[in-house]
Enzyme design. Structure first.
Site, PDB file in Angstrom:
ATOM      1  N   GLY A 110     -88.556  67.016 -89.014  1.00  0.00           N
ATOM      2  CA  GLY A 110     -89.564  67.821 -88.341  1.00  0.00           C
ATOM      3  C   GLY A 110     -89.049  68.982 -87.524  1.00  0.00           C
ATOM      4  N   ARG A 143     -94.359  65.245-100.608  1.00  0.00           N
ATOM      5  CA  ARG A 143     -95.269  64.748-101.642  1.00  0.00           C
ATOM      6  C   ARG A 143     -95.914  65.943-102.350  1.00  0.00           C
ATOM      7  NH1 ARG A 143     -94.066  60.183-103.202  1.00  0.00           N
ATOM      8  NH2 ARG A 143     -96.140  59.810-104.011  1.00  0.00           N
ATOM      9  N   HIS A 165     -90.178  76.819 -98.192  1.00  0.00           N
ATOM     10  CA  HIS A 165     -89.296  76.320 -99.253  1.00  0.00           C
ATOM     11  C   HIS A 165     -87.915  76.937 -99.037  1.00  0.00           C
ATOM     12  CE1 HIS A 165     -88.118  74.889-103.215  1.00  0.00           C
ATOM     13  NE2 HIS A 165     -87.614  76.074-103.453  1.00  0.00           N
TER      14      HIS A 165
HETATM   15  C1  GRF Z   1     -86.409  72.244 -94.723  1.00  0.00           C
HETATM   16  O1  GRF Z   1     -85.181  72.586 -95.308  1.00  0.00           O
HETATM   17  C2  GRF Z   1     -87.508  72.881 -95.527  1.00  0.00           C
HETATM   18  O2  GRF Z   1     -87.139  74.103 -96.107  1.00  0.00           O
HETATM   19  C3  GRF Z   1     -87.753  71.868 -96.602  1.00  0.00           C
HETATM   20  O3  GRF Z   1     -87.506  70.597 -96.033  1.00  0.00           O
HETATM   21  C4  GRF Z   1     -86.704  70.762 -94.871  1.00  0.00           C
HETATM   22  C5  GRF Z   1     -87.514  70.265 -93.721  1.00  0.00           C
HETATM   23  O4  GRF Z   1     -86.701  70.069 -92.631  1.00  0.00           O
HETATM   24  N1  GRF Z   1     -89.121  71.964 -97.047  1.00  0.00           N
HETATM   25  P1  GRF Z   1     -87.412  69.598 -91.262  1.00  0.00           P
HETATM   26  O5  GRF Z   1     -88.031  68.245 -91.538  1.00  0.00           O
HETATM   27  O6  GRF Z   1     -88.445  70.652 -90.930  1.00  0.00           O
HETATM   28  O7  GRF Z   1     -86.292  69.553 -90.269  1.00  0.00           O
END
Ligand code: GRF
Length: 189
Positions: free
Chosen positions: A12, A84, A102
Site C-alpha cells: 500500500g 485481481r 502500472h
Molecule cells: C507498484 O509497483 C505498482 O506499480 C503495482 O504494484 C505495486 C504496488 O505497490 N501495481 P504498493 O502496494 O502500492 O506499495
C-alpha cells in the site's frame, strides 16, 4: 469532495501517497493480510477486506466489492497494487471512473514482471503509467507517465525501487488533475 476508494492487495505505498493527497473514503483489500490495511487504519481511514477466496467466482466477488463501494458512496476507484483482474461488467459499470498505476511505460510491458522484461530487452529507460481502466488489461487511456533511467548495474529490484519512488509522485498528481476534470496526460519529469 469526490469520494475516492483505493483498492490494494499488498504494502500500500501507493495508497499512502494517494491518501496524503486526497483523503479516501475507503481502503479495500482482497488480501486479509495486506500491509496497506494497517497503514490505512493508522490514518483513521475506513478499511474493508473482501477476500476473493470466499467467493465461488469473479462475479460474486465483484458483487461484494460493489456492495462495499456503494456503502461508502464511492465515486472514483484507484487501483493501487490491486492484483485481481476485474471483469468487463464491473469495469463498464464504473464507466471510466477507475484509475490504475502500472509499473511500465505502457503500452510496453502490460502484465507482470515489467522491470525484468525491460532489463532483458536492454531498455535505457523504464517507468510507470497511470491509466483509466478499460475491459482490456493495462490498456486504457494514459493519464500520466514518469520515466527513470535504467542503470548498467540495475537489477529488477533496484529498478523497481526507482520506479516506485516515481509512482508516489505521479499517481497523486494525476488523481488531483482527474478530480478537477483534467485528463490531459501528465509526463514527468
Ligand atoms: C507498484 O509497483 C505498482 O506499480 C503495482 O504494484 C505495486 C504496488 O505497490 N501495481 P504498493 O502496494 O502500492 O506499495
Amino acid at each position: 469532495m469526490t469520494r475516492v476508494a483505493i483498492l490494494i492487495s499488498g504494502g500500500g505505498s501507493n495508497m499512502v501517497a494517494l491518501a496524503d493527497a486526497v483523503r479516501p473514503v475507503l481502503v479495500l483489500s482482497n488480501e486479509p493480510g495486506a500491509g496497506g490495511l494497517s497503514k490505512a487504519a493508522a490514518r483513521d481511514i475506513p478499511t474493508e477486506v473482501v477476500d476473493h477466496r470466499d467467493f465461488p467466482d469473479r462475479p460474486a466477488f465483484e458483487a461484494e466489492l460493489t456492495r462495499q463501494l456503494d456503502a461508502h458512496q464511492t465515486q472514483v476507484i484507484c487501483l493501487a497494487g490491486f492484483m485481481r483482474i476485474l471483469t468487463p461488467g464491473f469495469v463498464e459499470r464504473w464507466d471510466g471512473r477507475i484509475l490504475n498505476i502500472h509499473p511500465s511505460l505502457l503500452p510496453k510491458y502490460p502484465g507482470l514482471n515489467t522491470h525484468q522484461r525491460a532489463l532483458d530487452a536492454g531498455d535505457s529507460e523504464a517507468g510507470c503509467t497511470v491509466h483509466m481502466v478499460t475491459p482490456v488489461l493495462d490498456d486504457g487511456p494514459i493519464l500520466g507517465q514518469a520515466r527513470v533511467p535504467v542503470l548498467p548495474d540495475d537489477t529488477a529490484q533496484s529498478l523497481a525501487a526507482r520506479v516506485l519512488a516515481e509512482e508516489h509522485e505521479l499517481y497523486p498528481a494525476v488523481l488531483r488533475r482527474f478530480l478537477e476534470g483534467n485528463i490531459e496526460p501528465l509526463y514527468l519529469p
